[in-house]
Scaffold this active site. Structure first.
Site, short mmCIF file in Angstrom:
data_model
loop_
_atom_site.label_atom_id
_atom_site.label_comp_id
_atom_site.label_asym_id
_atom_site.label_seq_id
_atom_site.Cartn_x
_atom_site.Cartn_y
_atom_site.Cartn_z
N TYR A 147 -3.22 -1.00 11.06
CA TYR A 147 -3.79 -2.24 9.37
C TYR A 147 -2.05 -1.65 9.09
O TYR A 147 -1.45 -2.70 7.57
CB TYR A 147 -4.71 -2.15 9.01
CG TYR A 147 -4.17 -1.79 6.95
CD1 TYR A 147 -3.93 -3.27 6.58
CD2 TYR A 147 -4.53 -0.70 6.68
CE1 TYR A 147 -4.27 -3.42 4.98
CE2 TYR A 147 -4.29 -0.83 4.85
CZ TYR A 147 -4.02 -2.32 4.36
OH TYR A 147 -4.18 -2.20 2.56
N HIS A 148 -1.06 -0.58 8.15
CA HIS A 148 -0.74 -0.18 7.17
C HIS A 148 0.50 -1.22 7.66
O HIS A 148 1.81 -0.97 6.73
CB HIS A 148 -0.43 1.44 6.98
CG HIS A 148 -1.82 1.28 6.26
ND1 HIS A 148 -2.98 2.21 7.02
CD2 HIS A 148 -1.72 2.06 5.13
CE1 HIS A 148 -3.63 3.10 5.65
NE2 HIS A 148 -3.16 2.65 4.79
N SER A 187 -1.36 3.23 10.56
CA SER A 187 -2.64 2.50 11.11
C SER A 187 -1.75 0.77 11.33
O SER A 187 -1.28 1.22 10.22
CB SER A 187 -3.93 2.61 10.70
OG SER A 187 -3.73 1.44 9.56
N LYS A 209 1.59 -4.58 6.22
CA LYS A 209 2.02 -4.41 5.02
C LYS A 209 3.83 -3.97 5.30
O LYS A 209 3.94 -4.30 4.60
CB LYS A 209 1.48 -3.26 4.14
CG LYS A 209 -0.24 -3.55 3.82
CD LYS A 209 -0.87 -4.81 3.33
CE LYS A 209 -1.73 -4.82 2.29
NZ LYS A 209 -2.59 -5.43 1.68
N THR A 247 0.76 -1.31 0.22
CA THR A 247 0.24 -0.32 -0.16
C THR A 247 0.68 1.33 -0.22
O THR A 247 1.66 1.25 0.13
CB THR A 247 -1.21 0.12 1.10
OG1 THR A 247 -1.98 1.51 1.37
CG2 THR A 247 -0.40 -0.21 2.68
P1 NAD Z 1 -11.44 -7.06 0.60
O1 NAD Z 1 -11.27 -7.08 1.49
O2 NAD Z 1 -12.54 -6.54 -0.60
O3 NAD Z 1 -10.85 -8.95 -0.17
C1 NAD Z 1 -9.83 -9.15 1.25
C2 NAD Z 1 -10.47 -10.65 0.14
O4 NAD Z 1 -8.99 -12.00 1.18
C3 NAD Z 1 -11.33 -11.44 0.93
O5 NAD Z 1 -11.87 -12.18 -0.12
C4 NAD Z 1 -11.46 -11.94 2.09
O6 NAD Z 1 -12.03 -13.01 2.05
C5 NAD Z 1 -9.76 -12.51 1.79
N1 NAD Z 1 -8.96 -12.86 3.03
C6 NAD Z 1 -8.77 -12.41 3.68
N2 NAD Z 1 -8.18 -12.98 4.59
C7 NAD Z 1 -7.79 -14.59 4.08
C8 NAD Z 1 -6.73 -15.39 4.37
N3 NAD Z 1 -6.28 -15.29 5.39
N4 NAD Z 1 -6.84 -16.49 3.77
C9 NAD Z 1 -7.79 -16.39 2.19
N5 NAD Z 1 -8.60 -15.91 2.22
C10 NAD Z 1 -8.35 -14.20 2.90
O7 NAD Z 1 -10.44 -6.13 -0.48
P2 NAD Z 1 -9.45 -5.56 -1.34
O8 NAD Z 1 -10.29 -3.57 -1.24
O9 NAD Z 1 -10.13 -6.61 -2.68
O10 NAD Z 1 -8.16 -5.41 -1.01
C11 NAD Z 1 -7.49 -6.94 -1.07
C12 NAD Z 1 -6.09 -6.19 -1.46
O11 NAD Z 1 -5.68 -5.32 -2.19
C13 NAD Z 1 -5.07 -6.44 0.48
O12 NAD Z 1 -4.22 -6.91 0.63
C14 NAD Z 1 -5.46 -4.44 0.62
O13 NAD Z 1 -4.55 -4.28 1.39
C15 NAD Z 1 -5.41 -3.95 -1.03
N6 NAD Z 1 -4.81 -2.86 -1.44
C16 NAD Z 1 -6.35 -2.73 -1.66
C17 NAD Z 1 -6.91 -1.31 -1.34
C18 NAD Z 1 -8.18 -0.54 -1.49
O14 NAD Z 1 -8.71 0.67 -1.62
N7 NAD Z 1 -9.40 -1.15 -1.13
C19 NAD Z 1 -5.97 -0.05 -1.41
C20 NAD Z 1 -4.56 -0.91 -1.65
C21 NAD Z 1 -4.35 -1.85 -1.58
N1 USQ Z 2 -11.87 10.32 5.14
C1 USQ Z 2 -11.94 10.84 4.92
N2 USQ Z 2 -13.16 10.63 4.92
C2 USQ Z 2 -13.92 9.87 5.20
C3 USQ Z 2 -13.41 8.68 4.84
C4 USQ Z 2 -11.74 9.04 4.76
O1 USQ Z 2 -11.70 12.04 5.49
O2 USQ Z 2 -15.20 9.34 5.06
C5 USQ Z 2 -9.99 10.15 4.56
C6 USQ Z 2 -9.24 9.44 5.88
O3 USQ Z 2 -8.67 10.09 6.37
C7 USQ Z 2 -7.73 9.59 4.71
C8 USQ Z 2 -7.73 9.69 3.41
O4 USQ Z 2 -9.26 9.82 3.35
O5 USQ Z 2 -6.98 10.01 5.01
C9 USQ Z 2 -7.93 7.69 2.72
O6 USQ Z 2 -9.04 6.94 3.47
P1 USQ Z 2 -9.00 5.85 3.16
O7 USQ Z 2 -10.04 4.91 4.84
O8 USQ Z 2 -9.70 5.85 1.88
O9 USQ Z 2 -7.87 5.06 3.21
P2 USQ Z 2 -7.35 3.99 3.99
O10 USQ Z 2 -7.45 3.74 5.40
O11 USQ Z 2 -5.77 4.15 3.66
O12 USQ Z 2 -7.02 2.41 3.31
C10 USQ Z 2 -7.24 2.26 1.58
C11 USQ Z 2 -7.49 1.01 1.75
C12 USQ Z 2 -6.51 0.43 2.45
C13 USQ Z 2 -5.38 0.88 1.68
C14 USQ Z 2 -5.20 2.31 1.59
C15 USQ Z 2 -4.10 2.35 0.56
O13 USQ Z 2 -9.03 0.58 2.66
O14 USQ Z 2 -6.96 -1.48 2.19
O15 USQ Z 2 -4.07 -0.47 1.71
O16 USQ Z 2 -6.50 2.86 1.15
S1 USQ Z 2 -3.42 3.99 1.08
O17 USQ Z 2 -4.48 5.32 1.44
O18 USQ Z 2 -2.62 4.32 0.08
O19 USQ Z 2 -2.70 3.65 2.26
#
Ligand code: NAD
Ligand code: USQ
Length: 382
Positions: free
Chosen positions: A181-182, A179, A185, A144
């Site tokens: 979570y981050h 966070s 990664k 991420t």
């Molecule tokens: P999502 O939650 O919609 O999908 C994740 C999937 O992984 C789910 O179907 C879940 O059941 C599966 N999963 C989780 N843990 C598992 C495990 N232990 N074994 C098997 N399956 C498992 O998430 P997404 O938005 O599709 O994100 C996918 C990936 O991309 C994540 O790693 C996330 O960190 C990364 N990512 C997402 C975004 C975003 O904006 N959605 C941005 C940057 C990075």
């Molecule tokens: N934000 C708002 N209002 C909202 C939701 C979010 O102002 O209602 C702001 C947050 O404070 C933050 C920004 O928008 O500053 C992004 O927040 P987000 O919830 O859209 O994204 P984030 O928490 O960073 O996480 C999401 C995905 C995660 C991925 C990440 C990419 O859930 O899986 O890793 O985006 S990145 O942001 O580049 O790290």
């Protein structure tokens, strides 16, 4: 290619599996469906009605004539991961399968630990399984952009040339995530880099920005193939949340002054980036890092764009500037490099009013599924 899409039931994984299948690849989805369990835990749902995984895959076969194999497996269970690698012998393993919400990881101590356990243990198992059963397999891992945080210098793609006391080195770019979570990664990235060095694994770490949008060419083919669309304050992400808020006539929830800037990309570009990564495997022992986003926006800019498009559709909504539940920087410098994927052929779908209109219309058609009580944030960082 034989490609595993781990996390193939999720928001990024499902359209990626369809896209790669459409391109003629032999795709296996691996997922333990935990995300559907988390919906239950949070009392949440996708705005779009998504079918059970087996039914989605059967619909894809009916529509496209192509098979996608499904293996229900938990990446934190090594026996299950080993069985997948033994049976499939993948050439590429696309790893989306993690708990991906920053607020989810900040709910309490138990969630922070479970988030670390799921993500770090799952990735370690994949690394060991590649070593043990498919040493030539290319790991395409979703990292991420948030790993870098918001430093006061340009963000490079993974590495930084440093000169210190007269000596130079190319070092991993410093990480300042926002966070727990981050942070998972960041730990994954370190573990993958180390495994590449000691075992000669090939890996590409894709530092993806926030993904917005909903449909791809493949999901549009049939309503049964629709992608999931999160809006709740835990799993919904900035732009998609604003779109759904506009559809239900809710104030747009900009946290703090809205100057927080991040990299964003359309889900249609996510699927193409994965294809590019698979088509350009890292060498044995090489750890590649690409920054996967196409444009940078502040959250206020995004809210203003949504506000305008919604007004054109007859939905007037206000932009609220609310107390920020997170701890994050405002008015910060942000300039991240994203040239590698572009140089490898990515043609970005930039954020246009036309595209926003398409997605808002889908949200407007499903407003009855929105649970308004899930829109305002309840998880705080402090
Ligand atoms: P999502 O939650 O919609 O999908 C994740 C999937 O992984 C789910 O179907 C879940 O059941 C599966 N999963 C989780 N843990 C598992 C495990 N232990 N074994 C098997 N399956 C498992 O998430 P997404 O938005 O599709 O994100 C996918 C990936 O991309 C994540 O790693 C996330 O960190 C990364 N990512 C997402 C975004 C975003 O904006 N959605 C941005 C940057 C990075
Ligand atoms: N934000 C708002 N209002 C909202 C939701 C979010 O102002 O209602 C702001 C947050 O404070 C933050 C920004 O928008 O500053 C992004 O927040 P987000 O919830 O859209 O994204 P984030 O928490 O960073 O996480 C999401 C995905 C995660 C991925 C990440 C990419 O859930 O899986 O890793 O985006 S990145 O942001 O580049 O790290």
């Amino acid at each position: 290619m034989k490609i595993v899409v781990a996390g193939g039931d999720g928001f990024c994984g499902w359209p990626t599996a369809l896209y790669l299948s459409q391109k003629g690849h032999d795709v296996t989805i691996v997922d333990n469906l935990v995300r559907r369990d988390i919906d239950e835990e949070l009392g949440s749902n996708s705005v779009t009605p998504i079918l059970p995984l087996e039914e989605r895959v059967a619909a894809w076969k009916e529509v496209s004539g192509r098979d996608i194999a499904v293996r229900i497996a938990d990446l934190t269970d090594y026996d299950e991961v080993a069985a997948v690698f033994r049976a499939v012998q993948p050439e590429a393993f696309v790893h989306f399968a993690e708990h991906r919400s920053a607020p989810y990881s900040m709910i309490d101590r138990e969630h922070a630990i479970e988030n670390h356990r799921n993500n770090i243990e799952g990735t370690l198992n994949v690394l060991w399984a590649i070593k043990d059963f498919a040493p030539d397999c290319h790991l395409v891992k979703l990292g991420t952009m948030g790993e870098y945080g918001q430093p006061n210098i340009d963000i490079e793609e993974g590495w930084l040339e440093v000169e210190h006391k007269g000596r130079k080195d190319r070092l991993p770019y410093p990480k300042q995530p926002g966070s727990f979570y981050h942070l998972t990664k960041v730990h994954d990235s370190d573990n993958i880099m180390f495994a590449c060095k000691i075992w000669g694994i090939r890996a590409t770490d894709l530092n993806q920005g926030v993904v917005y949008g909903l449909e791809t060419d493949e999901t549009r083919l049939d309503p049964r193939l629709v992608n999931r669309f999160d809006y709740d304050a835990v799993f919904g992400t900035a732009l998609n949340r604003f779109i759904i808020q506009a559809a239900i006539g809710h104030d747009l929830t900009v946290y703090g002054n809205g100057s927080q800037t991040r990299g964003y990309l359309d889900i249609q570009d996510t699927v193409r980036c994965i294809e590019i990564a698979c088509e350009n495997p890292a060498d044995r022992g090489e750890f590649r890092v690409y920054n996967q986003f196409t444009e940078q926006f502040s959250v206020k800019e995004l809210a203003q764009k949504v506000q305008k498009v919604a007004a054109d559709l007859g939905n007037e909504v206000a932009i609220s500037s609310m107390d920020n539940p997170r701890v994050e920087k405002y008015d910060h410098y942000y300039n991240a490099v994203n040239t590698t994927l572009l140089s490898l052929g990515l043609e970005p779908h930039l954020l246009t009013e036309e595209h926003l209109t398409e997605v808002i219309k889908v949200a407007m058609n499903n407003t009855d599924r929105v649970k308004r009580e899930l829109v305002m944030p309840t998880v705080t960082w402090k």
